[in-house]
Design a protein around this motif. Structure first.
Motif, mmCIF file in Angstrom:
data_model
loop_
_atom_site.group_PDB
_atom_site.id
_atom_site.type_symbol
_atom_site.label_atom_id
_atom_site.label_comp_id
_atom_site.label_asym_id
_atom_site.label_seq_id
_atom_site.Cartn_x
_atom_site.Cartn_y
_atom_site.Cartn_z
ATOM 1 N N ASP A 323 0.958 -1.416 0.226
ATOM 2 C CA ASP A 323 -0.204 -0.576 0.097
ATOM 3 C C ASP A 323 1.046 0.551 -0.232
ATOM 4 O OD1 ASP A 323 -3.277 -1.299 -0.177
ATOM 5 O OD2 ASP A 323 -2.839 -0.780 2.035
ATOM 6 N N THR A 324 1.831 1.123 0.734
ATOM 7 C CA THR A 324 2.298 2.271 1.269
ATOM 8 C C THR A 324 4.017 2.888 0.303
ATOM 9 O OG1 THR A 324 3.990 3.865 2.680
ATOM 10 C CG2 THR A 324 3.864 1.432 2.921
ATOM 11 N N VAL A 325 3.851 3.768 -0.078
ATOM 12 C CA VAL A 325 5.425 4.445 -0.790
ATOM 13 C C VAL A 325 6.002 4.414 0.280
ATOM 14 C CG1 VAL A 325 4.015 5.369 -2.970
ATOM 15 C CG2 VAL A 325 4.796 6.912 -0.844
ATOM 16 N N GLU A 326 6.355 4.755 1.466
ATOM 17 C CA GLU A 326 7.259 4.658 2.063
ATOM 18 C C GLU A 326 8.205 4.124 2.842
ATOM 19 O OE1 GLU A 326 4.592 5.689 2.838
ATOM 20 O OE2 GLU A 326 4.419 8.168 2.878
ATOM 21 N N GLY A 327 7.560 2.280 2.254
ATOM 22 C CA GLY A 327 8.333 1.542 2.146
ATOM 23 C C GLY A 327 7.270 0.226 3.207
#
Length: 404
Positions: A323-327
């Motif tokens: 889901d996330t682009v933050e890792g």
């Protein structure tokens, strides 16, 4: 995503502690009762604003103190953020991000973590409220704004229940209470339909990773499944044959869910007035957990139950990573390896070692998989007594080991 540094002040049994973490595999070592789980709890509190052990914040503050501080330096790729939370015994908690005051719920937008602890066995063995808490914590991790919807729903629910109880005890006219309930119903439906919709999406996305995670741990196809049992559907008789179990694979709009919620509330209003409580909504729902087409609770062995819950948490970590682009979320395994046989220890290590950061707590170093590199932090009586950057644990003589 990685936790670089964690500071604790007057938190649980820590007067003051500074913990430095590394990318990859981290191990907190200490005898039982020294404070390892308190570290895991502090990190998860930043991520979810809830403790997995208690419901009241006061127990998190060291005895005799008025407040506690949890401060975390977090890395997301090339960016860093400083998260600070002050827990207050007699007033509202306070939060800072990069030294700027923010609402506490904004912390959850920056830190994502998945915890597995022995208490999580209650997801299977406990009451529906425990499973709802798992779903809601997962929603907050996936969609931090869900924290607002959940908090608002719980507030509206308390106020609506108070009105129902007052009617039951005072005998006010049905017409007057109907008008008031119509207003509260709309607010309950607005917040509740958001929760129901996001829970359905979460369950749908957990299905395949749950199967994959379970197979990676036990190397057998026991057909693990998860589904939702919704009180709204049960009330409407839509899923009469399955007692409210919902086919979450079907695309349903928020508007449709809201209308069904309204219809269910109308159907049960008479019973609600008699009993003085709200009888339908996400606060009455449950998750259906199965292995081999049978409920995990009551049918699965102890080992199968552990494997199922571990797989559920691995599935959540997989969904959050996607889901996330933050890792990746930070994975926290609190006293898990001691409960597993040698084969499952190695398979669990293989399943988690690819994540950006994993934090493991253990009372005995020999319980964690050997022959791997670990960043080791030693805890004793609420103090960090040693930090040993990247140490390879020696592989013991396997001839004396038995696989339970």
């Amino acid at each position: 995503m990685q936790v670089r540094h964690l500071s604790l002040a007057n938190y649980r049994n820590y007067a003051h502690a500074e913990l430095v973490f590394a990318p990859g595999m981290n191990m907190l070592v200490g005898r039982n009762g020294q404070g390892k789980t308190n570290v895991a709890e502090a990190l998860m509190y930043l991520a979810t604003l809830r403790s997995h052990r208690i419901s009241q914040d006061a127990a998190l503050i060291k005895a005799g103190e008025d407040s506690a501080i949890v401060r975390c330096r977090l890395a997301q790729g090339e960016r860093e953020a400083l998260l600070e939370l002050q827990l207050n015994r007699g007033s509202a908690n306070k939060a800072l991000i990069n030294r700027h005051s923010v609402k506490t719920r904004e912390l959850t937008q920056l830190i994502s973590a998945v915890l597995f602890a022995p208490e999580d066995l209650m997801i299977v063995r406990g009451e529906p409220a425990t499973r709802r808490s798992f779903l809601d914590d997962a929603l907050i991790s996936r969609h931090p704004v869900a924290a607002g919807a959940i908090a608002d729903y719980e507030k509206i629910l308390r106020q609506r229940n108070t009105m129902l109880r007052d009617f039951k005890h005072t005998g006010r006219s049905a017409n007057s209470i109907d008008t008031l309930l119509d207003v509260w119903d709309e607010q309950l439906v607005e917040m509740g339909s958001q929760i129901i919709r996001h829970r359905r999406m979460l369950i749908e996305d957990l299905r395949d990773p749950l199967i994959q995670g379970y197979f990676s741990l036990v190397d057998q196809d026991h057909q693990p499944t998860i589904a939702l049992m919704e009180s709204v559907q049960e009330t409407l008789g839509v899923s009469r044959e399955t007692s409210g179990v919902v086919d979450v694979g079907a695309s349903v709009s928020r508007e449709t869910i809201a209308e069904e919620f309204r219809d269910a509330l109308r159907l049960v209003r008479g019973r609600e007035l008699e009993r003085g409580q709200t009888l339908v909504g996400p606060h009455r729902d449950d998750a259906v957990l199965q292995l081999k087409s049978l409920p995990v609770k009551g049918y699965a062995s102890h080992g199968e139950t552990w494997s199922y819950v571990l797989s559920l948490k691995l599935a959540l970590a997989s969904v959050l990573s996607t889901d996330t682009v933050e890792g990746d979320p930070v994975l926290i395994l609190d006293d898990v390896f001691a409960e597993l046989d040698l084969g499952r220890r190695e398979r669990l290590y293989a399943a988690v070692s690819g994540y950006e950061q994993v934090i493991v707590t253990t009372a005995v170093e020999g319980d964690v998989p050997q022959g791997h590199e670990w960043h080791t932090i030693r805890i004793e009586a609420g103090e960090v007594v040693a930090i040993e950057p990247v140490v390879t644990q020696e592989t013991p003589d396997q001839s004396s080991d038995t696989d339970e």
